[in-house]
Design a protein around this motif. Structure first.
Motif, short mmCIF file in Angstrom:
data_model
loop_
_atom_site.label_atom_id
_atom_site.label_comp_id
_atom_site.label_asym_id
_atom_site.label_seq_id
_atom_site.Cartn_x
_atom_site.Cartn_y
_atom_site.Cartn_z
N THR A 38 -44.13 -95.01 16.04
CA THR A 38 -45.01 -96.00 15.40
C THR A 38 -46.29 -96.16 16.20
O THR A 38 -47.38 -96.26 15.64
CB THR A 38 -44.28 -97.35 15.24
OG1 THR A 38 -43.14 -97.15 14.41
CG2 THR A 38 -45.18 -98.41 14.63
N GLU A 39 -46.19 -96.13 17.52
CA GLU A 39 -47.36 -96.26 18.39
C GLU A 39 -48.35 -95.11 18.16
O GLU A 39 -49.56 -95.32 18.18
CB GLU A 39 -46.95 -96.33 19.86
CG GLU A 39 -46.22 -97.60 20.25
CD GLU A 39 -44.76 -97.65 19.76
OE1 GLU A 39 -44.13 -96.58 19.54
OE2 GLU A 39 -44.25 -98.76 19.58
N GLN A 40 -47.84 -93.90 17.95
CA GLN A 40 -48.73 -92.76 17.70
C GLN A 40 -49.43 -92.89 16.35
O GLN A 40 -50.62 -92.59 16.24
CB GLN A 40 -47.94 -91.44 17.75
CG GLN A 40 -47.52 -91.05 19.16
CD GLN A 40 -46.60 -89.84 19.15
OE1 GLN A 40 -45.52 -89.90 18.58
NE2 GLN A 40 -47.04 -88.77 19.77
N PHE A 41 -48.71 -93.34 15.34
CA PHE A 41 -49.35 -93.57 14.04
C PHE A 41 -50.44 -94.63 14.17
O PHE A 41 -51.54 -94.49 13.64
CB PHE A 41 -48.33 -94.03 13.00
CG PHE A 41 -47.43 -92.94 12.48
CD1 PHE A 41 -47.93 -91.90 11.72
CD2 PHE A 41 -46.07 -92.97 12.73
CE1 PHE A 41 -47.11 -90.91 11.22
CE2 PHE A 41 -45.23 -91.99 12.23
CZ PHE A 41 -45.75 -90.95 11.48
N LEU A 42 -50.13 -95.72 14.87
CA LEU A 42 -51.11 -96.80 15.04
C LEU A 42 -52.31 -96.36 15.87
O LEU A 42 -53.43 -96.84 15.66
CB LEU A 42 -50.43 -98.03 15.66
CG LEU A 42 -49.42 -98.72 14.75
CD1 LEU A 42 -48.68 -99.81 15.51
CD2 LEU A 42 -50.08 -99.28 13.51
N LYS A 43 -52.10 -95.43 16.80
CA LYS A 43 -53.21 -94.91 17.61
C LYS A 43 -54.21 -94.18 16.71
O LYS A 43 -55.42 -94.24 16.95
CB LYS A 43 -52.67 -93.98 18.71
CG LYS A 43 -53.74 -93.45 19.63
CD LYS A 43 -54.40 -94.59 20.39
CE LYS A 43 -55.45 -94.06 21.34
NZ LYS A 43 -56.25 -95.11 21.94
N SER A 71 -47.70 -102.03 9.10
CA SER A 71 -48.33 -103.21 8.49
C SER A 71 -48.82 -104.23 9.51
O SER A 71 -49.57 -105.14 9.15
CB SER A 71 -47.37 -103.88 7.52
OG SER A 71 -46.25 -104.41 8.20
N GLU A 72 -48.46 -104.10 10.76
CA GLU A 72 -48.91 -105.05 11.78
C GLU A 72 -50.34 -104.77 12.26
O GLU A 72 -50.94 -105.61 12.90
CB GLU A 72 -47.95 -105.03 12.98
CG GLU A 72 -46.54 -105.48 12.64
CD GLU A 72 -46.48 -106.92 12.11
OE1 GLU A 72 -47.18 -107.78 12.67
OE2 GLU A 72 -45.75 -107.16 11.14
N HIS A 73 -50.86 -103.59 11.92
CA HIS A 73 -52.23 -103.25 12.35
C HIS A 73 -53.22 -104.17 11.64
O HIS A 73 -53.08 -104.43 10.44
CB HIS A 73 -52.53 -101.79 12.04
CG HIS A 73 -53.75 -101.29 12.72
ND1 HIS A 73 -55.01 -101.48 12.20
CD2 HIS A 73 -53.91 -100.62 13.88
CE1 HIS A 73 -55.90 -100.94 13.02
NE2 HIS A 73 -55.25 -100.41 14.04
#
Length: 93
Positions: A38-43, A71-73
């Motif tokens: 998830t962190e890589q997608f958000l990056k 969805s937290e972004h």
């Protein structure tokens, strides 16, 4: 008459976004491997907005599995499911 520029760039989304020159786009579609964290997608979303790669009405779409929740972004706008894929949409606020 307006001119449309379409360019498909195939490669590592994170590497491309880190090195892409300053330019703005109407649409950025990222289809990284489903085993990204998830962190890589958000990056990916972070880099697009940090580098200001979208036009004011532009959209970033990231394709991912239902194992990741983006969805937290703060730029997240909506999510759509197509078969086994999730498309998360991000826009400038």
């Amino acid at each position: 008459m307006s001119k449309f520029l379409n360019k498909i760039v195939n490669g590592d989304a994170l590497k491309i976004l880190k090195t892409i020159p300053s330019k703005t786009f109407d649409l950025i579609f990222a289809d990284p491997p489903y085993d990204f964290s998830t962190e890589q997608f958000l990056k990916i979303a972070d880099l697009v907005f940090e580098k200001q790669l979208l036009l004011d009405d532009g959209v970033l779409i990231i394709e991912h599995s239902d194992q990741s929740n983006l969805s937290e972004h703060h730029q997240f706008s909506e999510q759509r499911k197509y078969g086994g894929s999730i498309f998360s949409f991000f826009e400038i606020e």
